[in-house]
Scaffold this motif. Structure first.
Motif, mmCIF file in Angstrom:
data_model
loop_
_atom_site.group_PDB
_atom_site.id
_atom_site.type_symbol
_atom_site.label_atom_id
_atom_site.label_comp_id
_atom_site.label_asym_id
_atom_site.label_seq_id
_atom_site.Cartn_x
_atom_site.Cartn_y
_atom_site.Cartn_z
ATOM 1 N N ALA A 60 0.839 -1.202 0.000
ATOM 2 C CA ALA A 60 0.000 0.000 0.000
ATOM 3 C C ALA A 60 0.871 1.248 0.000
ATOM 4 O O ALA A 60 1.638 1.475 0.935
ATOM 5 N N LEU A 61 0.748 2.062 -1.022
ATOM 6 C CA LEU A 61 1.593 3.245 -1.151
ATOM 7 C C LEU A 61 1.344 4.250 -0.034
ATOM 8 O O LEU A 61 2.278 4.896 0.440
ATOM 9 N N ASN A 62 0.097 4.410 0.388
ATOM 10 C CA ASN A 62 -0.184 5.388 1.439
ATOM 11 C C ASN A 62 0.426 4.959 2.775
ATOM 12 O O ASN A 62 0.943 5.779 3.537
ATOM 13 N N ILE A 63 0.385 3.645 3.067
ATOM 14 C CA ILE A 63 0.997 3.147 4.292
ATOM 15 C C ILE A 63 2.516 3.326 4.235
ATOM 16 O O ILE A 63 3.144 3.764 5.200
ATOM 17 N N ALA A 64 3.092 3.003 3.092
ATOM 18 C CA ALA A 64 4.535 3.170 2.931
ATOM 19 C C ALA A 64 4.935 4.626 3.124
ATOM 20 O O ALA A 64 5.946 4.936 3.767
ATOM 21 N N GLY A 65 4.149 5.552 2.585
ATOM 22 C CA GLY A 65 4.443 6.965 2.713
ATOM 23 C C GLY A 65 4.414 7.443 4.155
ATOM 24 O O GLY A 65 5.242 8.256 4.571
ATOM 25 N N GLU A 66 3.444 6.933 4.925
ATOM 26 C CA GLU A 66 3.351 7.327 6.331
ATOM 27 C C GLU A 66 4.506 6.761 7.156
ATOM 28 O O GLU A 66 5.026 7.428 8.051
ATOM 29 N N LEU A 67 4.887 5.521 6.885
ATOM 30 C CA LEU A 67 5.891 4.865 7.718
ATOM 31 C C LEU A 67 7.326 5.164 7.289
ATOM 32 O O LEU A 67 8.260 4.937 8.063
ATOM 33 N N ALA A 68 7.502 5.650 6.064
ATOM 34 C CA ALA A 68 8.864 5.888 5.563
ATOM 35 C C ALA A 68 9.621 6.911 6.407
ATOM 36 O O ALA A 68 10.852 6.890 6.458
ATOM 37 N N VAL A 69 8.907 7.812 7.068
ATOM 38 C CA VAL A 69 9.567 8.846 7.873
ATOM 39 C C VAL A 69 9.709 8.424 9.335
ATOM 40 O O VAL A 69 10.166 9.214 10.165
ATOM 41 N N ARG A 70 9.340 7.184 9.648
ATOM 42 C CA ARG A 70 9.442 6.684 11.024
ATOM 43 C C ARG A 70 10.703 5.845 11.163
ATOM 44 O O ARG A 70 10.739 4.687 10.712
ATOM 45 N N PRO A 71 11.761 6.360 11.776
ATOM 46 C CA PRO A 71 13.019 5.606 11.859
ATOM 47 C C PRO A 71 12.907 4.340 12.696
ATOM 48 O O PRO A 71 13.729 3.435 12.543
ATOM 49 N N GLN A 72 11.878 4.257 13.563
ATOM 50 C CA GLN A 72 11.714 3.064 14.395
ATOM 51 C C GLN A 72 11.068 1.908 13.639
ATOM 52 O O GLN A 72 10.935 0.815 14.177
ATOM 53 N N VAL A 73 10.660 2.157 12.399
ATOM 54 C CA VAL A 73 10.021 1.118 11.583
ATOM 55 C C VAL A 73 10.807 0.947 10.290
ATOM 56 O O VAL A 73 11.023 1.904 9.548
ATOM 57 N N LYS A 74 11.245 -0.286 10.032
ATOM 58 C CA LYS A 74 11.841 -0.597 8.732
ATOM 59 C C LYS A 74 10.707 -0.900 7.770
ATOM 60 O O LYS A 74 9.887 -1.778 8.023
ATOM 61 N N ILE A 75 10.642 -0.158 6.671
ATOM 62 C CA ILE A 75 9.536 -0.320 5.736
ATOM 63 C C ILE A 75 10.026 -0.965 4.442
ATOM 64 O O ILE A 75 11.020 -0.525 3.859
ATOM 65 N N VAL A 76 9.365 -2.033 4.048
ATOM 66 C CA VAL A 76 9.662 -2.733 2.797
ATOM 67 C C VAL A 76 8.438 -2.604 1.904
ATOM 68 O O VAL A 76 7.332 -3.000 2.290
ATOM 69 N N VAL A 77 8.621 -2.059 0.722
ATOM 70 C CA VAL A 77 7.506 -1.831 -0.204
ATOM 71 C C VAL A 77 7.647 -2.765 -1.396
ATOM 72 O O VAL A 77 8.714 -2.870 -1.995
ATOM 73 N N THR A 78 6.576 -3.445 -1.713
ATOM 74 C CA THR A 78 6.592 -4.312 -2.892
ATOM 75 C C THR A 78 6.573 -3.460 -4.153
ATOM 76 O O THR A 78 6.192 -2.291 -4.119
ATOM 77 N N GLY A 79 6.962 -4.051 -5.255
ATOM 78 C CA GLY A 79 6.749 -3.403 -6.540
ATOM 79 C C GLY A 79 5.321 -3.644 -6.989
ATOM 80 O O GLY A 79 4.488 -4.122 -6.233
ATOM 81 N N GLY A 80 5.056 -3.338 -8.235
ATOM 82 C CA GLY A 80 3.738 -3.631 -8.776
ATOM 83 C C GLY A 80 3.082 -2.442 -9.444
ATOM 84 O O GLY A 80 3.647 -1.350 -9.513
ATOM 85 N N VAL A 81 1.883 -2.676 -9.928
ATOM 86 C CA VAL A 81 1.085 -1.653 -10.603
ATOM 87 C C VAL A 81 0.097 -1.075 -9.599
ATOM 88 O O VAL A 81 -0.630 -1.812 -8.931
ATOM 89 N N ALA A 82 0.051 0.246 -9.489
ATOM 90 C CA ALA A 82 -0.791 0.897 -8.478
ATOM 91 C C ALA A 82 -2.250 0.968 -8.929
ATOM 92 O O ALA A 82 -2.540 1.366 -10.059
ATOM 93 N N ARG A 83 -3.146 0.578 -8.021
ATOM 94 C CA ARG A 83 -4.585 0.766 -8.238
ATOM 95 C C ARG A 83 -4.968 2.105 -7.622
ATOM 96 O O ARG A 83 -4.801 2.309 -6.420
ATOM 97 N N PRO A 84 -5.501 3.042 -8.426
ATOM 98 C CA PRO A 84 -5.760 4.395 -7.926
ATOM 99 C C PRO A 84 -6.819 4.471 -6.838
ATOM 100 O O PRO A 84 -6.803 5.403 -6.040
ATOM 101 N N GLN A 85 -7.746 3.518 -6.789
ATOM 102 C CA GLN A 85 -8.795 3.597 -5.786
ATOM 103 C C GLN A 85 -8.301 3.238 -4.389
ATOM 104 O O GLN A 85 -8.769 3.789 -3.398
ATOM 105 N N THR A 86 -7.367 2.291 -4.294
ATOM 106 C CA THR A 86 -6.949 1.811 -2.971
ATOM 107 C C THR A 86 -5.474 2.059 -2.675
ATOM 108 O O THR A 86 -5.028 1.756 -1.563
ATOM 109 N N TYR A 87 -4.722 2.604 -3.641
ATOM 110 C CA TYR A 87 -3.293 2.845 -3.498
ATOM 111 C C TYR A 87 -2.501 1.546 -3.335
ATOM 112 O O TYR A 87 -1.357 1.572 -2.892
ATOM 113 N N GLU A 88 -3.092 0.407 -3.673
ATOM 114 C CA GLU A 88 -2.402 -0.874 -3.540
ATOM 115 C C GLU A 88 -1.640 -1.218 -4.806
ATOM 116 O O GLU A 88 -2.114 -0.978 -5.922
ATOM 117 N N LEU A 89 -0.459 -1.814 -4.623
ATOM 118 C CA LEU A 89 0.336 -2.333 -5.726
ATOM 119 C C LEU A 89 -0.039 -3.792 -5.950
ATOM 120 O O LEU A 89 -0.111 -4.569 -4.989
#
Length: 265
Positions: free
Chosen positions: A135-164
């Motif tokens: 989820a791109l929105n979740i990744a965006g929120e957590l990317a600035v949190r140093p206490q959380v290591k964030i791993v984002v999958t690749g993929g094609v984004a669905r505009p309605q849900t922000y999911e790859l």
């Protein structure tokens, strides 16, 4: 009522009814018929409904609201659910999160629970847990949190849900191992299992479940007993369901009989 609030209410009505008439909708929302006609026209331009003479239709049986219009639905319940889920996650765990408003709240609760994180020799916060998400929105929120290591999958984004979604997403998930997968869903049927509106999102959620030692489903009680288009997995693959206190007692008993722990908050 602001335009955003009005659209949110209008789209919720459309999701529930499937068809709306201008005059009835105007009376329900306490606005003028002219305002409703304008709203219908603008939403039709965004492909969020089908304009008809005197009203509007939902986009078929699998109609789903874009994430930005679902965020205020059952908001307090989702926040309580998220807090309860965060208590199920241990320090150092690898957590998989699919997309959705409830899992977004879970991501926020996890980042708060992680606090400032451990400190390394350079006094920089070290990750307390790892989150894998499509989820791109979740990744965006957590990317600035140093206490959380964030791993984002690749993929094609669905505009309605922000999911790859797609084979690139599956390729990453096939290479990781999760301690727990937290899945937002669109429906749960006691016989068919848990479901999503879109088949591509369902297949990725299924892969999250397959890669995890524990599977936690998060949903408000309105989705229990409901069906959606695409099956994610059977209930025998689910370990815990976290929902709100409005869940019917008979549903809790039925799920418990299947060996699923139900947490109602």
């Amino acid at each position: 009522m602001s335009k955003h609030e009005r659209w949110n209410a209008l789209l919720e009505l459309l999701a529930a009814e499937g068809r709306l008439e201008v005059d009835e909708t105007a009376a329900t929302l306490e606005v003028s018929p002219a305002t409703v006609r304008r709203d219908f026209d603008e939403l039709a331009e965004q492909k969020m409904l089908v304009r008809t003479r005197g009203g509007a239709l939902a986009h078929g049986v699998s109609y789903e609201l874009p994430l930005r219009y679902k965020s205020s639905r059952h908001a307090s319940e989702k926040q309580r659910i998220a807090t309860a889920v965060a208590e199920l996650v241990g320090e150092g765990d690898v957590v998989g999160l699919n997309g959705g408003t409830t899992t977004t709240e879970v991501a926020r609760a996890l980042s708060l629970r992680a606090g400032g994180g451990r400190r390394n020799a350079a006094d920089i916060p070290a990750p307390v847990l790892t989150v894998v998400t499509n989820a791109l929105n979740i990744a965006g929120e957590l990317a600035v949190r140093p206490q959380v290591k964030i791993v984002v999958t690749g993929g094609v984004a669905r505009p309605q849900t922000y999911e790859l979604v797609g084979p690139l997403t599956a390729g990453v998930l096939n290479e990781v191992v999760l301690d727990v997968a937290v899945l937002g869903i669109d429906g749960l049927d006691p016989h068919l299992g848990v479901m999503a509106h879109q088949e591509d999102e369902a297949s990725i959620s299924r892969l999250f479940a397959e890669r995890a030692q524990r599977v936690v489903v998060v949903t408000d009680s309105s989705k229990l007993g409901k069906r959606a288009f695409a099956r994610i997995c059977g209930l025998d693959d689910i370990d815990v369901i976290v929902t709100d206190s409005a869940v019917p007692a008979e549903m809790v008993a039925r799920l418990t009989d299947l060996g699923i722990k139900v947490i109602a908050v």
